[in-house]
Design an enzyme around this catalytic site. Structure first.
Site, PDB file in Angstrom:
ATOM      1  N   GLU A 170     -62.682 -12.077 -59.251  1.00 15.24           N
ATOM      2  CA  GLU A 170     -63.741 -12.498 -58.320  1.00 15.24           C
ATOM      3  C   GLU A 170     -64.253 -11.354 -57.445  1.00 15.24           C
ATOM      4  O   GLU A 170     -64.151 -11.394 -56.221  1.00 15.24           O
ATOM      5  CB  GLU A 170     -63.248 -13.664 -57.456  1.00 15.24           C
ATOM      6  CG  GLU A 170     -63.000 -14.920 -58.263  1.00 15.24           C
ATOM      7  CD  GLU A 170     -62.668 -16.134 -57.409  1.00 15.24           C
ATOM      8  OE1 GLU A 170     -62.544 -15.982 -56.181  1.00 15.24           O
ATOM      9  OE2 GLU A 170     -62.530 -17.222 -57.971  1.00 15.24           O
ATOM     10  N   GLU A 387     -59.497 -19.758 -63.787  1.00 17.07           N
ATOM     11  CA  GLU A 387     -59.069 -20.585 -62.648  1.00 17.07           C
ATOM     12  C   GLU A 387     -59.912 -21.847 -62.578  1.00 17.07           C
ATOM     13  O   GLU A 387     -61.107 -21.808 -62.821  1.00 17.07           O
ATOM     14  CB  GLU A 387     -59.235 -19.849 -61.306  1.00 17.07           C
ATOM     15  CG  GLU A 387     -58.219 -18.775 -61.043  1.00 17.07           C
ATOM     16  CD  GLU A 387     -58.386 -18.108 -59.677  1.00 17.07           C
ATOM     17  OE1 GLU A 387     -58.813 -18.784 -58.719  1.00 17.07           O
ATOM     18  OE2 GLU A 387     -58.083 -16.911 -59.597  1.00 17.07           O
TER      19      GLU A 387
HETATM   20  C1  BG6 Z   1     -60.011 -18.101 -55.874  1.00 19.36           C
HETATM   21  C2  BG6 Z   1     -58.979 -17.011 -55.868  1.00 19.36           C
HETATM   22  O1  BG6 Z   1     -61.102 -17.649 -55.172  1.00 19.36           O
HETATM   23  O2  BG6 Z   1     -59.714 -19.293 -55.236  1.00 19.36           O
HETATM   24  C3  BG6 Z   1     -57.554 -17.489 -55.656  1.00 19.36           C
HETATM   25  O3  BG6 Z   1     -59.059 -16.240 -57.033  1.00 19.36           O
HETATM   26  C4  BG6 Z   1     -57.563 -18.515 -54.548  1.00 19.36           C
HETATM   27  O4  BG6 Z   1     -56.736 -16.395 -55.383  1.00 19.36           O
HETATM   28  C5  BG6 Z   1     -58.380 -19.710 -55.022  1.00 19.36           C
HETATM   29  O5  BG6 Z   1     -56.308 -18.928 -54.103  1.00 19.36           O
HETATM   30  C6  BG6 Z   1     -58.402 -20.847 -54.041  1.00 19.36           C
HETATM   31  O6  BG6 Z   1     -58.871 -20.413 -52.804  1.00 19.36           O
HETATM   32  P1  BG6 Z   1     -58.218 -20.895 -51.485  1.00 19.36           P
HETATM   33  O7  BG6 Z   1     -58.996 -20.260 -50.397  1.00 19.36           O
HETATM   34  O8  BG6 Z   1     -58.323 -22.367 -51.474  1.00 19.36           O
HETATM   35  O9  BG6 Z   1     -56.802 -20.434 -51.546  1.00 19.36           O
END
Ligand code: BG6
Length: 486
Positions: A170, A387
């Site tokens: 990202e 993800e």
């Molecule tokens: C993504 C990242 O942006 O979102 C992760 O690659 C991150 O590392 C995930 O944990 C969720 O975001 P957050 O802010 O809810 O932890």
């Protein structure tokens, strides 16, 4: 509504789960590891929710066998993790720390023994602090050379055992939050510096891909991009134009560089006119053109809705309302706020059609299908979803976590992914975020994403016991059936 029979998932589809070093490992100063910018940032008061940090995290560093054992029992086909650069090269560019490298060698070996495909992310935001101090991190081309050296060490070590590699996680998020909105390290709030640093990261990405193709000819590499489709709030052509602007601004600015080797023309022209465009030399252009990813990693959480910037004239006076004027940890722009005060191209608004998570993230499984279709249509690269998941304040009740809301979230997304595959999108796999609970960068340990509950909270590590949630067993069955029942 879908009336067509859906295609099966490909036979070797990689059902996986993901994590990132800083969010799980702990052992932040053990076995020779150097500090990263996240160690420094989270140790500074006021930067994270309740001062939470990754010092111990879920102590994966000392629970390696147990954690991989749980992955194997689940039947996971792939596990995406990141390597902490400053564990392997403590000062970012000098000597290799063998003890740090050994940790990842053990991890990869364990995964392979359990038939789990390792997916290795080279950079998930934890730049060695020494490079920040010496060179201003991603604001210097010297960091590109340091990154290439670090990549060389990993390519050499894992070229026979790791097939799938992710360059940057990202890039759009860490450059935006780090250099523009000041909510991530290095806490800069300067849009010109953001575009400059982002360009340096593009050079590092291209350099790593070219090096990889020389050193690991049998492997596959690509960036993981945080993608969201953009919807116009109404059919008013002004709103539609705003959505075209937002797509350029939020997506094409990165994806065109990765996949076409060049910046999108309209936006570059606009940034140049404003004097905030990055400096791109002829040699840079050549480098960007020469590097082609083998696949595109897509992280999908939600898209966004925009409308025309009704505040156009007011923006200058109203100026710079940023994320920190709302909840600093929410990472959501304020409602009806010009996303881009200096470039009043569009305003972000809530979708009237979508529900939100407890943390205000829109839940949009159809947007997932839209995203996969858009990206594949445009760039024709196989897609690896690196993800996708739901953050929620799960509760442990009588030793169990019944996260049926997460099962629904994931099932809805897996279904629309199957529809996208039926549409014709070529896909390698799907890594849910995340395998176990872990540190949410700014939100501490309350916002949980895992299939496995970890007994710790914002006040401390407790026993760090691992407890599979209901979603763990649901995913186990889904993997066994190769998604036949969704
Ligand atoms: C993504 C990242 O942006 O979102 C992760 O690659 C991150 O590392 C995930 O944990 C969720 O975001 P957050 O802010 O809810 O932890």
């Amino acid at each position: 509504m879908y009336y067509q029979k859906l295609d099966d998932f490909p036979k070797n589809f990689l059902w996986g789960a993901a994590s990132a070093a800083y969010q799980i490992e702990g052992a932040y100063n053990e076995d020779g590891k150097g500090p990263s910018i996240w160690d420094t940032y989270a140790h500074t008061e006021g930067n994270t929710y309740k001062g939470t940090n990754g010092d111990v995290a879920i102590d994966h560093y000392h629970h390696l066998e147990e954690d991989v054992g749980l992955m194997a029992k689940m039947g996971l086909k792939a596990y995406r993790f990141s390597v902490a650069w400053s564990r392997v090269i403590p000062d970012g560019e000098g000597e290799v720390n063998q003890a740090g490298l050994d940790f990842y060698i053990r991890l990869v070996k364990l995964l392979k023994e359990n038939q789990i495909e390792p997916v290795l992310t080279l950079y998930h935001w934890d730049l060695p602090q020494a490079l920040q101090d010496k060179y201003l991190g991603w604001e210097s081309r010297k960091t590109v050379a340091a990154f290439a050296k670090y990549c060389r060490v990993l390519f050499e070590t894992f070229k026979d055992d790791v097939k799938y590699w992710v360059t940057f996680n990202e890039q759009n998020v860490f450059t935006g939050l780090g250099y523009r909105w000041g909510n991530h390290p290095p806490k800069v709030t300067d849009i010109k510096r953001m575009y400059a640093a982002n360009h340096i990261v593009n050079l590092a990405n291209a350099t790593a891909i070219n090096l990889f193709h020389e050193m690991v000819p049998k492997g596959l590499i690509g960036p993981s991009f945080g993608y969201g489709p953009v919807y116009p709030l109404t059919g008013d052509p002004n709103d539609v134009l705003a959505s075209v602007n937002a797509d350029d601004f939020n997506n094409n600015w990165w994806l065109d560089v990765y996949c076409r080797g060049e910046y999108p023309y309209f936006m570059m022209k606009r940034l140049q006119a404003m004097g905030i465009a990055p400096e791109v030399t002829a040699a840079d252009q050549k480098l960007l053109k020469s590097a082609k990813p083998d696949f595109l990693g897509i992280n999908y959480y939600h898209g966004g809705t925009v409308q025309t910037n009704r505040l156009q004239k007011k923006v200058a006076a109203d100026d710079k309302k940023d994320f920190s004027s709302t909840d600093p940890y929410l990472m959501q722009p304020k409602e009806d706020q010009a996303q881009s005060p200096e470039i009043p191209m569009f305003n972000s608004v809530s979708s009237p059609y979508l529900e939100k998570t407890e943390w205000g993230w829109e839940i949009d499984p159809i947007g997932f299908r839209v995203a996969l279709r858009q990206v594949y249509e445009k760039y024709r690269l196989p897609i690896f979803v690196t993800e996708n998941g739901l953050g929620a304040a799960d509760q442990l009740v009588d030793g169990q976590v019944n996260d049926d809301y997460r099962i629904k979230y994931l099932a809805d997304h897996v279904l629309t992914m199957k529809e996208a595959i039926t549409d014709g999108v070529e896909m390698i796999g799907y890594c849910a975020w995340s395998f176990s609970d872990l540190l949410s960068w700014l939100n501490g340990y309350r916002k949980r994403y895992g299939f496995v509950y970890v007994d710790r909270d914002d006040d401390g590590p407790k026993e760090l016991k691992r407890i599979p949630k209901a979603s763990y067993y649901w995913y186990q069955k889904l993997i066994a059936d190769n998604g036949a029942d969704v």
